[in-house]
Write a protein that holds these residues in place. Structure first.
Motif, PDB file in Angstrom:
ATOM      1  N   LEU A  50     -87.697 106.290  13.373  1.00 14.69           N
ATOM      2  CA  LEU A  50     -87.523 106.092  11.940  1.00 14.69           C
ATOM      3  C   LEU A  50     -88.703 105.386  11.289  1.00 14.69           C
ATOM      4  CD1 LEU A  50     -84.438 106.511  12.891  1.00 14.69           C
ATOM      5  CD2 LEU A  50     -83.922 105.326  10.765  1.00 14.69           C
ATOM      6  N   THR A  51     -89.381 104.520  12.036  1.00 13.32           N
ATOM      7  CA  THR A  51     -90.444 103.716  11.429  1.00 13.32           C
ATOM      8  C   THR A  51     -91.809 104.388  11.485  1.00 13.32           C
ATOM      9  OG1 THR A  51     -90.795 102.541  13.538  1.00 13.32           O
ATOM     10  CG2 THR A  51     -89.233 101.572  11.961  1.00 13.32           C
TER      11      THR A  51
ATOM     12  N   VAL B  38     -80.460 104.672   5.158  1.00 13.16           N
ATOM     13  CA  VAL B  38     -79.252 104.820   5.965  1.00 13.16           C
ATOM     14  C   VAL B  38     -78.181 103.903   5.398  1.00 13.16           C
ATOM     15  CG1 VAL B  38     -78.273 104.728   8.282  1.00 13.16           C
ATOM     16  CG2 VAL B  38     -80.673 105.373   7.970  1.00 13.16           C
TER      17      VAL B  38
ATOM     18  N   VAL C 298     -82.217 101.293  12.616  1.00 11.75           N
ATOM     19  CA  VAL C 298     -83.224 101.693  11.630  1.00 11.75           C
ATOM     20  C   VAL C 298     -84.619 101.211  12.000  1.00 11.75           C
ATOM     21  CG1 VAL C 298     -81.600 101.883   9.713  1.00 11.75           C
ATOM     22  CG2 VAL C 298     -82.741  99.682  10.155  1.00 11.75           C
TER      23      VAL C 298
ATOM     24  N   PRO D 222     -89.110 111.628  10.255  1.00 10.07           N
ATOM     25  CA  PRO D 222     -87.910 112.001  11.020  1.00 10.07           C
ATOM     26  C   PRO D 222     -87.191 113.227  10.472  1.00 10.07           C
ATOM     27  CG  PRO D 222     -87.563 109.952   9.806  1.00 10.07           C
ATOM     28  CD  PRO D 222     -89.020 110.263   9.722  1.00 10.07           C
TER      29      PRO D 222
ATOM     30  N   THR E  39     -76.433  99.800  12.883  1.00  8.02           N
ATOM     31  CA  THR E  39     -77.420 100.402  11.989  1.00  8.02           C
ATOM     32  C   THR E  39     -78.584  99.460  11.730  1.00  8.02           C
ATOM     33  OG1 THR E  39     -75.723 101.745  10.919  1.00  8.02           O
ATOM     34  CG2 THR E  39     -77.751 101.397   9.690  1.00  8.02           C
TER      35      THR E  39
END
Length: 278
Positions: free
Chosen positions: A148-149, A127, A143, A153, A139
């Motif tokens: 996302l982790t 990102v 993130v 996604p 951001t």
């Protein structure tokens, strides 16, 4: 092994973005099979279609085909359906026009999709933020959200093989096409490859709130219209870091994240359904 692949890029007024997108794509490592690129220019009032056509020669020199479908009406779903119908190959990669792929991504996707079983695949999003202001602080915290982790996604880039694409017909008129496609697949059918791609974060507080609101509405829309798909939603990971612990580690980032989350919930009657961040 690998598969023949159709790369579909919906594009609406993407001058300044379509160039690095196609430059990176055409600099991809060899997939070992046929590749075609289709740019679906929809409702463009700038030179997006003309610029995209200018890359056809470069594509041809490496044995790829590049076509541009110039649609008079704007709208991502119409563009997706037009490109999907025109595609030659069963395996398809859908890439946003403002995404920049790393050289190995396409080949890794094509390799993963080489299966008779339904498969969905994406890379690792990087990102990006162009300045150090509010969006950068937001951001930094965003993130780290579980979406996302953990899991795959797939925002900005997702790919399906021929067996996977048979799970739905035409793209429905919804906001969150990426959520709709991802949830067609069970978590075990979703594959992450190690190659990365750059995905730009929305810049500025107002645009960030508008786009985040649109994304929340889009996910809720999929959940309401296709409730059976929600069974494929990722379960919480056992090693997921609690929100409070992340907030203690980065209080400023959490504050930015929380402010946006609160602003998203404020009513905005008449706001554009297809709000964009730029």
């Amino acid at each position: 092994m690998t598969v023949d692949l159709s790369v579909l890029i919906p594009a609406h007024n993407e001058v300044g973005y379509i160039e690095p997108c196609l430059e990176a794509l055409l600099s991809s490592e060899d997939t070992g099979a046929a590749v075609e690129v289709i740019v679906m220019a929809n409702g463009c009032t700038d030179a997006t279609a003309e610029i995209a056509r200018g890359y056809a020669g470069r594509a041809e020199t490496r044995g790829w085909a590049l076509r541009v479908i110039d649609l008079p009406e704007g709208g991502k779903i119409g563009a997706l359906n037009a490109g999907d119908t025109a595609a030659t190959y069963g395996a398809k990669a859908f890439i946003d026009a403002d995404v920049v792929v790393s050289p190995p991504l396409l080949a890794q996707l094509a390799q993963v999709l080489d299966s008779d079983a339904p498969r969905y695949a994406s890379g690792i999003p990087n990102v990006t933020v162009s300045d150090g202001g509010f969006s950068a602080v937001y951001t930094r915290f965003w993130v780290g959200i579980p979406f996302l982790t953990h899991g795959v996604p797939g925002f900005g880039v997702f790919a399906v093989n021929a067996a996977g694409r048979q799970r739905w017909g035409a793209f429905p008129d919804i906001i969150s096409d990426d959520t709709f496609v991802r949830l067609q697949f069970r978590p075990g059918e979703r594959h992450s490859v190690p190659a990365r791609y750059d995905w730009p974060m929305i810049e500025g507080f107002g645009p960030l709130v508008r786009v985040r609101r649109r994304q929340d509405i889009g996910v809720a829309e999929v959940k309401a219209l296709f409730p059976a798909l929600w069974a494929n939603h990722d379960a919480p990971a056992p090693d997921q870091v609690p929100l409070w612990r992340r907030a203690l580690r980065d209080p400023l980032g959490f504050a930015a994240f929380a402010v946006v989350a609160l602003a998203v919930r404020l009513p905005r009657p008449g706001e554009e359904r297809w709000a964009r961040g730029r």
